[in-house]
Design a protein around this motif. Structure first.
Motif, PDB file in Angstrom:
ATOM      1  N   ILE A 178      66.054  28.528  54.212  1.00  0.00           N
ATOM      2  CA  ILE A 178      65.056  27.193  54.440  1.00  0.00           C
ATOM      3  C   ILE A 178      64.982  27.280  56.356  1.00  0.00           C
ATOM      4  CG2 ILE A 178      66.886  25.592  54.903  1.00  0.00           C
ATOM      5  CD1 ILE A 178      64.850  23.187  53.748  1.00  0.00           C
ATOM      6  N   ALA A 179      66.291  27.881  57.101  1.00  0.00           N
ATOM      7  CA  ALA A 179      66.657  27.825  58.457  1.00  0.00           C
ATOM      8  C   ALA A 179      65.800  28.501  59.001  1.00  0.00           C
ATOM      9  CB  ALA A 179      67.933  27.654  58.503  1.00  0.00           C
ATOM     10  N   HIS A 199      62.199  27.770  61.802  1.00  0.00           N
ATOM     11  CA  HIS A 199      62.379  28.968  62.878  1.00  0.00           C
ATOM     12  C   HIS A 199      61.321  29.666  63.040  1.00  0.00           C
ATOM     13  CE1 HIS A 199      63.742  30.985  66.577  1.00  0.00           C
ATOM     14  NE2 HIS A 199      63.466  32.182  65.318  1.00  0.00           N
ATOM     15  N   HIS A 200      60.975  30.451  61.706  1.00  0.00           N
ATOM     16  CA  HIS A 200      59.506  31.680  61.300  1.00  0.00           C
ATOM     17  C   HIS A 200      58.320  30.674  61.879  1.00  0.00           C
ATOM     18  CE1 HIS A 200      57.095  34.425  60.359  1.00  0.00           C
ATOM     19  NE2 HIS A 200      56.591  33.914  59.452  1.00  0.00           N
ATOM     20  N   TYR A 201      58.310  29.304  60.826  1.00  0.00           N
ATOM     21  CA  TYR A 201      57.057  28.287  61.713  1.00  0.00           C
ATOM     22  C   TYR A 201      57.043  27.242  63.219  1.00  0.00           C
ATOM     23  CZ  TYR A 201      55.746  30.180  57.440  1.00  0.00           C
ATOM     24  OH  TYR A 201      54.390  31.463  56.169  1.00  0.00           O
ATOM     25  N   GLY A 202      58.473  27.719  63.454  1.00  0.00           N
ATOM     26  CA  GLY A 202      58.706  26.681  64.413  1.00  0.00           C
ATOM     27  C   GLY A 202      58.141  25.253  63.979  1.00  0.00           C
ATOM     28  N   LEU A 203      59.404  24.916  63.159  1.00  0.00           N
ATOM     29  CA  LEU A 203      59.682  23.283  62.489  1.00  0.00           C
ATOM     30  C   LEU A 203      61.068  22.948  62.774  1.00  0.00           C
ATOM     31  CD1 LEU A 203      57.618  23.990  58.903  1.00  0.00           C
ATOM     32  CD2 LEU A 203      56.559  22.885  61.168  1.00  0.00           C
ATOM     33  N   PRO A 204      60.688  21.748  63.025  1.00  0.00           N
ATOM     34  CA  PRO A 204      62.156  20.630  63.364  1.00  0.00           C
ATOM     35  C   PRO A 204      63.192  20.941  62.292  1.00  0.00           C
ATOM     36  CG  PRO A 204      60.516  18.964  63.546  1.00  0.00           C
ATOM     37  CD  PRO A 204      60.374  20.719  62.742  1.00  0.00           C
ATOM     38  N   ARG A 205      64.486  20.968  62.715  1.00  0.00           N
ATOM     39  CA  ARG A 205      65.542  20.923  61.783  1.00  0.00           C
ATOM     40  C   ARG A 205      65.488  20.578  60.456  1.00  0.00           C
ATOM     41  NH1 ARG A 205      71.029  20.977  64.726  1.00  0.00           N
ATOM     42  NH2 ARG A 205      71.963  21.546  62.784  1.00  0.00           N
ATOM     43  N   ILE A 208      57.878  22.978  54.124  1.00  0.00           N
ATOM     44  CA  ILE A 208      57.736  23.949  54.672  1.00  0.00           C
ATOM     45  C   ILE A 208      57.124  24.906  54.342  1.00  0.00           C
ATOM     46  CG2 ILE A 208      58.965  26.319  55.324  1.00  0.00           C
ATOM     47  CD1 ILE A 208      61.555  25.028  55.679  1.00  0.00           C
ATOM     48  N   VAL A 209      56.028  24.792  52.959  1.00  0.00           N
ATOM     49  CA  VAL A 209      55.349  25.113  52.569  1.00  0.00           C
ATOM     50  C   VAL A 209      53.924  24.455  52.932  1.00  0.00           C
ATOM     51  CG1 VAL A 209      54.494  25.305  49.810  1.00  0.00           C
ATOM     52  CG2 VAL A 209      56.676  25.319  49.998  1.00  0.00           C
ATOM     53  N   VAL A 210      53.876  23.182  52.592  1.00  0.00           N
ATOM     54  CA  VAL A 210      52.615  23.091  53.771  1.00  0.00           C
ATOM     55  C   VAL A 210      52.151  23.198  55.001  1.00  0.00           C
ATOM     56  CG1 VAL A 210      51.189  20.925  54.896  1.00  0.00           C
ATOM     57  CG2 VAL A 210      52.678  20.543  52.437  1.00  0.00           C
ATOM     58  N   GLU A 211      53.249  23.740  55.532  1.00  0.00           N
ATOM     59  CA  GLU A 211      52.502  24.368  56.687  1.00  0.00           C
ATOM     60  C   GLU A 211      52.368  25.758  56.913  1.00  0.00           C
ATOM     61  OE1 GLU A 211      52.639  25.387  61.134  1.00  0.00           O
ATOM     62  OE2 GLU A 211      52.430  23.573  60.174  1.00  0.00           O
ATOM     63  N   ALA A 212      53.596  26.171  55.905  1.00  0.00           N
ATOM     64  CA  ALA A 212      53.127  27.973  55.138  1.00  0.00           C
ATOM     65  C   ALA A 212      51.406  28.225  55.086  1.00  0.00           C
ATOM     66  CB  ALA A 212      54.071  28.729  54.540  1.00  0.00           C
ATOM     67  N   TYR A 213      50.985  26.901  53.976  1.00  0.00           N
ATOM     68  CA  TYR A 213      49.669  27.339  53.633  1.00  0.00           C
ATOM     69  C   TYR A 213      48.568  27.148  54.929  1.00  0.00           C
ATOM     70  CZ  TYR A 213      45.752  25.283  52.076  1.00  0.00           C
ATOM     71  OH  TYR A 213      44.246  24.568  52.213  1.00  0.00           O
ATOM     72  N   ASP A 257      49.720  35.806  48.347  1.00  0.00           N
ATOM     73  CA  ASP A 257      50.932  36.368  48.167  1.00  0.00           C
ATOM     74  C   ASP A 257      52.417  36.839  48.616  1.00  0.00           C
ATOM     75  OD1 ASP A 257      50.580  39.585  48.924  1.00  0.00           O
ATOM     76  OD2 ASP A 257      48.644  38.843  47.781  1.00  0.00           O
ATOM     77  N   GLN A 258      51.638  37.672  50.627  1.00  0.00           N
ATOM     78  CA  GLN A 258      52.206  37.555  50.849  1.00  0.00           C
ATOM     79  C   GLN A 258      53.673  36.304  52.065  1.00  0.00           C
ATOM     80  OE1 GLN A 258      52.552  41.243  52.090  1.00  0.00           O
ATOM     81  NE2 GLN A 258      54.192  41.155  52.923  1.00  0.00           N
ATOM     82  N   VAL A 259      52.879  35.304  52.247  1.00  0.00           N
ATOM     83  CA  VAL A 259      53.908  34.767  52.619  1.00  0.00           C
ATOM     84  C   VAL A 259      54.631  34.391  51.384  1.00  0.00           C
ATOM     85  CG1 VAL A 259      54.033  32.208  53.310  1.00  0.00           C
ATOM     86  CG2 VAL A 259      52.196  34.061  54.200  1.00  0.00           C
ATOM     87  N   VAL A 260      54.352  34.092  50.408  1.00  0.00           N
ATOM     88  CA  VAL A 260      54.940  32.846  48.905  1.00  0.00           C
ATOM     89  C   VAL A 260      56.388  34.046  48.776  1.00  0.00           C
ATOM     90  CG1 VAL A 260      55.668  33.012  46.001  1.00  0.00           C
ATOM     91  CG2 VAL A 260      52.972  31.856  48.283  1.00  0.00           C
ATOM     92  N   LYS A 261      55.852  35.224  49.249  1.00  0.00           N
ATOM     93  CA  LYS A 261      57.704  36.819  48.861  1.00  0.00           C
ATOM     94  C   LYS A 261      58.666  36.095  49.693  1.00  0.00           C
ATOM     95  CE  LYS A 261      54.249  40.831  47.777  1.00  0.00           C
ATOM     96  NZ  LYS A 261      54.636  42.219  48.044  1.00  0.00           N
ATOM     97  N   ASP A 262      58.127  35.891  51.004  1.00  0.00           N
ATOM     98  CA  ASP A 262      59.246  35.147  52.281  1.00  0.00           C
ATOM     99  C   ASP A 262      60.302  34.235  51.439  1.00  0.00           C
ATOM    100  OD1 ASP A 262      58.449  37.081  53.793  1.00  0.00           O
ATOM    101  OD2 ASP A 262      57.287  36.288  55.008  1.00  0.00           O
ATOM    102  N   LEU A 263      59.496  32.825  50.243  1.00  0.00           N
ATOM    103  CA  LEU A 263      60.486  32.496  49.877  1.00  0.00           C
ATOM    104  C   LEU A 263      61.354  32.260  49.217  1.00  0.00           C
ATOM    105  CD1 LEU A 263      57.463  29.615  48.905  1.00  0.00           C
ATOM    106  CD2 LEU A 263      58.556  29.963  51.866  1.00  0.00           C
ATOM    107  N   ASP A 264      63.021  32.700  49.199  1.00  0.00           N
ATOM    108  CA  ASP A 264      63.991  32.869  48.919  1.00  0.00           C
ATOM    109  C   ASP A 264      64.578  31.525  48.077  1.00  0.00           C
ATOM    110  OD1 ASP A 264      66.284  33.697  48.038  1.00  0.00           O
ATOM    111  OD2 ASP A 264      66.944  34.291  49.663  1.00  0.00           O
ATOM    112  N   GLY A 265      64.438  30.952  47.015  1.00  0.00           N
ATOM    113  CA  GLY A 265      64.887  29.943  46.253  1.00  0.00           C
ATOM    114  C   GLY A 265      64.362  29.762  44.790  1.00  0.00           C
TER     115      GLY A 265
END
Length: 254
Positions: A87-88, A92-98, A105-110, A122-130
């Motif tokens: 999540i950290a 950082h990647h999406y420029g979001l506050p702590r 984060i998922v909404v911002e990615a979408y 599919d390229q972005v969902v791969k980056d979700l580790d959890g």
């Protein structure tokens, strides 16, 4: 967690109805499903969305390892179940506050994919580790987007209501009571979008097929979905423009 999307929006895979066609299993209408959810969970929050769609959240019987949350941002509704280990890095990647949550984060990615990015979801969902499952509904574009982590760590079921609506929940009992046998486990490592259907985010160029299980009498008793690694979808060059994210997903998900 519960989400009900009218057939015009969700259009669930037709294979979900196969067991009920044989057994005559009873399924409920959308209003019945939402009403039953509210009666069992009186503290739940229900969002009445455009086009006859619903999303609802309750913290009753919540798994502390897989908490539920909902966020609404710029007419984008998201229910997120689970946690993200990275999540950290994603903040950082999406420029979001702590203080940004997994759902934010998922909404911002979408939103970034829909508005600016030149690559498919599919390229972005791969980056979700959890360990997660989530559902997004964009009220402006009538876009539905759902996904489950590749290991299937979070319970996530889907089914078909009496009128053909798509029903999703992290509670198997809700799906069973709402959809009867017209239901199945949402396949791990996959995303579902209206317009492009079911896709594996690890194997986006391979079809996700329905596998029917038969009982001793040869009748279809259940259906599951698996990636067919032996069948490759014909590759179509990506356009490099994703001003309309849904169109990009269709090109890469058919």
């Amino acid at each position: 967690m519960l989400a009900v999307f009218a057939k015009a929006t969700g259009k669930p895979p037709p294979e979900l109805s196969l067991p009920s066609e044989v057994s005559g299993s009873y399924s409920k209408a959308p209003q019945e499903i939402v009403g039953a959810f509210q009666s069992l969970r009186p503290n739940s929050t229900v969002y009445n969305l455009p086009h006859g769609n619903f999303m609802a959240l309750s913290h009753d019987e919540e798994n502390p390892m897989h908490p539920r949350s909902i966020v609404v941002m710029n007419d984008i509704f998201c229910i997120f179940v689970g946690t993200l280990a990275n999540i950290a890095d994603l903040r950082h990647h999406y420029g979001l506050p702590r203080q940004s949550t997994e759902a934010m984060i998922v909404v911002e990615a979408y939103r970034v994919l829909r508005d600016r990015a030149p690559y498919p979801p599919d390229q972005v969902v791969k980056d979700l580790d959890g360990k997660f499952a989530f559902i997004i509904f964009d009220a402006r574009t009538n876009t539905l987007f759902a996904a489950r982590d590749r290991e299937g760590n979070v319970e996530f079921q889907w089914g078909m209501a009496k009128d053909g609506s798509l029903v999703c929940s992290d509670d198997p009992n809700i799906i069973r009571d709402s959809c009867g046998k017209s239901s199945s486990s949402f396949p791990p490592g996959c995303i579902f979008m209206n317009g492009s259907g079911l896709t594996s985010f690890d194997h986006p160029l391979h079809k996700v097929r329905a596998i029917a299980q038969e009982d001793e009498n040869g009748n279809i008793s259940s259906v599951s979905f698996q990636v067919d690694l032996y069948t490759r979808i014909p590759s179509i060059p990506r356009t490099g423009s994703a001003a309309n994210w849904a169109d990009t997903a269709v090109v890469n998900g058919e």
